[in-house]
Structure formats: structure tokens, C-alpha cells
Write a protein that holds these residues in place. Structure first.
Motif, PDB file in Angstrom:
ATOM      1  N   ASP A  29      14.192 -28.697  29.943  1.00 13.74           N
ATOM      2  CA  ASP A  29      15.448 -28.760  29.182  1.00 13.74           C
ATOM      3  C   ASP A  29      16.603 -28.152  29.974  1.00 13.74           C
ATOM      4  O   ASP A  29      17.707 -28.706  29.998  1.00 13.74           O
ATOM      5  CB  ASP A  29      15.326 -28.016  27.844  1.00 13.74           C
ATOM      6  CG  ASP A  29      14.437 -28.721  26.838  1.00 13.74           C
ATOM      7  OD1 ASP A  29      14.041 -29.879  27.081  1.00 13.74           O
ATOM      8  OD2 ASP A  29      14.142 -28.109  25.797  1.00 13.74           O
ATOM      9  N   ARG A  30      16.365 -27.011  30.614  1.00 18.22           N
ATOM     10  CA  ARG A  30      17.430 -26.328  31.365  1.00 18.22           C
ATOM     11  C   ARG A  30      17.750 -27.057  32.669  1.00 18.22           C
ATOM     12  O   ARG A  30      18.914 -27.143  33.065  1.00 18.22           O
ATOM     13  CB  ARG A  30      17.037 -24.878  31.624  1.00 18.22           C
ATOM     14  CG  ARG A  30      17.053 -24.102  30.297  1.00 18.22           C
ATOM     15  CD  ARG A  30      16.832 -22.614  30.399  1.00 18.22           C
ATOM     16  NE  ARG A  30      17.578 -21.961  31.449  1.00 18.22           N
ATOM     17  CZ  ARG A  30      17.064 -21.012  32.235  1.00 18.22           C
ATOM     18  NH1 ARG A  30      15.828 -20.600  32.072  1.00 18.22           N
ATOM     19  NH2 ARG A  30      17.801 -20.450  33.160  1.00 18.22           N
ATOM     20  N   VAL A  31      16.721 -27.576  33.332  1.00 16.43           N
ATOM     21  CA  VAL A  31      16.954 -28.310  34.584  1.00 16.43           C
ATOM     22  C   VAL A  31      17.708 -29.602  34.293  1.00 16.43           C
ATOM     23  O   VAL A  31      18.640 -29.969  35.011  1.00 16.43           O
ATOM     24  CB  VAL A  31      15.625 -28.565  35.320  1.00 16.43           C
ATOM     25  CG1 VAL A  31      15.850 -29.395  36.576  1.00 16.43           C
ATOM     26  CG2 VAL A  31      14.934 -27.238  35.669  1.00 16.43           C
ATOM     27  N   TRP A  32      17.348 -30.279  33.195  1.00 19.47           N
ATOM     28  CA  TRP A  32      18.058 -31.501  32.800  1.00 19.47           C
ATOM     29  C   TRP A  32      19.522 -31.198  32.480  1.00 19.47           C
ATOM     30  O   TRP A  32      20.425 -31.916  32.909  1.00 19.47           O
ATOM     31  CB  TRP A  32      17.371 -32.151  31.599  1.00 19.47           C
ATOM     32  CG  TRP A  32      18.101 -33.381  31.141  1.00 19.47           C
ATOM     33  CD1 TRP A  32      19.006 -33.469  30.134  1.00 19.47           C
ATOM     34  CD2 TRP A  32      18.016 -34.682  31.716  1.00 19.47           C
ATOM     35  NE1 TRP A  32      19.482 -34.754  30.031  1.00 19.47           N
ATOM     36  CE2 TRP A  32      18.890 -35.519  30.995  1.00 19.47           C
ATOM     37  CE3 TRP A  32      17.285 -35.229  32.776  1.00 19.47           C
ATOM     38  CZ2 TRP A  32      19.055 -36.868  31.282  1.00 19.47           C
ATOM     39  CZ3 TRP A  32      17.446 -36.571  33.061  1.00 19.47           C
ATOM     40  CH2 TRP A  32      18.321 -37.378  32.330  1.00 19.47           C
ATOM     41  N   ALA A  33      19.756 -30.124  31.721  1.00 19.06           N
ATOM     42  CA  ALA A  33      21.134 -29.755  31.371  1.00 19.06           C
ATOM     43  C   ALA A  33      21.959 -29.519  32.627  1.00 19.06           C
ATOM     44  O   ALA A  33      23.130 -29.924  32.694  1.00 19.06           O
ATOM     45  CB  ALA A  33      21.153 -28.512  30.482  1.00 19.06           C
ATOM     46  N   ALA A  34      21.373 -28.902  33.643  1.00 18.01           N
ATOM     47  CA  ALA A  34      22.089 -28.629  34.895  1.00 18.01           C
ATOM     48  C   ALA A  34      22.433 -29.911  35.648  1.00 18.01           C
ATOM     49  O   ALA A  34      23.321 -29.909  36.504  1.00 18.01           O
ATOM     50  CB  ALA A  34      21.254 -27.703  35.783  1.00 18.01           C
TER      51      ALA A  34
END
Length: 157
Positions: A29-34
């Protein structure tokens, strides 16, 4: 040919491809958001240098253009999104102003490793071997390694 750059694995599986793998210590989720939120992209994409997001239409057919500022120079990059599957895959064209007219098709796959880590696998397909080799000789692997180090810092914050 395999070239390790920090923790980035760069290989050339065929005469027109570059294959890149990198594991990040953050959930998908965090890598995608970045990768999908322009304010976060601007904080890591250009090797940690200042990046202006001139255009970011994050949808199929949408145009993106980023300009990196470093050492008194500017470096422009742009393309079009071909496919976006949230938290799984982004397919886009990629063109660098330093090699105008030489467009690659980049497929980034986000792999949830299930332990709070995410692997990004990117395959870049070039029209010719010479175009692929030109990108490799441009310092692409070092620039990507520096950008991914900046992404590590962002994900750790």
C-alpha cells in the motif's frame, strides 16, 4: 549480464530488454502510494533532487512529465500510461529528453512479499538493442539506485 547497484538487480534478459528487481521494506500500500501520488513521487523520483511534476494524469492514456533539477541542469522525462492495475501493475511509455525519440515500454509489477516488504519488478522493452544499450550507458542504473535510496528514506519516514 548482471550489475548489482546497491540492492538493485539490473539484468539484460534479451537484446532489447532491461530487467530490474528491488525489494523495499514497506507494505505494498505504501509503495504503491509513493508511485501513484504526485506529492510523494516528487520526493523520491529524481534521485532525491528537486522534481517538478509538470503533468500527472494517472489513468489509462494519461500523460506524465517530470523535470528533475540537479547541479544547475534540468532533465525531463515523460510518457503515457498504458495500463494501471492498482497495487499490482503500471505499464507506461518512458522517454528521456537526453535521448529524444527513443521510447521504451516499462512494466512495473508490485509484488506483496507478505511480510511487510514489497518487491518491484520492472521490465523495459526498447525498439532496438542500440536504444537499450544507450539507456544502460546513460547512467540509468546509478540514477535508479539513487532514486530507490530516496524512496527507502521516504518509506522509512
Amino acid at each position: 549480464m548482471t550489475t548489482p547497484h546497491a540492492t538493485v538487480a539490473v539484468t539484460t534478459p534479451s537484446d532489447r530488454e532491461i530487467h530490474i528487481e528491488r525489494v523495499f521494506g514497506a507494505p505494498v500500500d505504501r509503495v504503491w502510494a509513493a508511485h501513484s501520488e504526485p506529492d510523494l513521487l516528487a520526493r523520491w523520483w529524481g534521485r532525491g533532487n528537486r522534481v517538478d511534476i509538470e503533468k500527472f494524469e494517472f489513468e489509462r492514456g494519461g500523460h506524465w512529465r517530470f523535470v528533475e533539477h540537479s547541479d544547475g541542469e534540468t532533465h525531463g522525462f515523460e510518457g503515457r500510461f498504458r495500463e494501471i492495475t492498482p497495487k499490482e501493475r503500471i505499464v507506461q511509455t518512458f522517454e528521456w529528453d537526453g535521448m529524444p525519440g527513443y521510447v521504451s515500454i516499462d512494466t512495473a509489477t508490485f509484488v506483496d512479499l507478505g511480510d511487510g516488504r514489497t518487491k518491484i519488478v520492472t521490465d523495459s522493452l526498447f525498439y532496438t538493442t542500440e536504444e537499450r544499450d544507450g539507456m544502460l550507458q546513460s547512467g540509468m542504473a546509478d540514477g535508479l539506485s539513487a532514486s530507490y535510496a530516496a524512496l527507502d528514506r521516504l518509506l522509512a519516514a
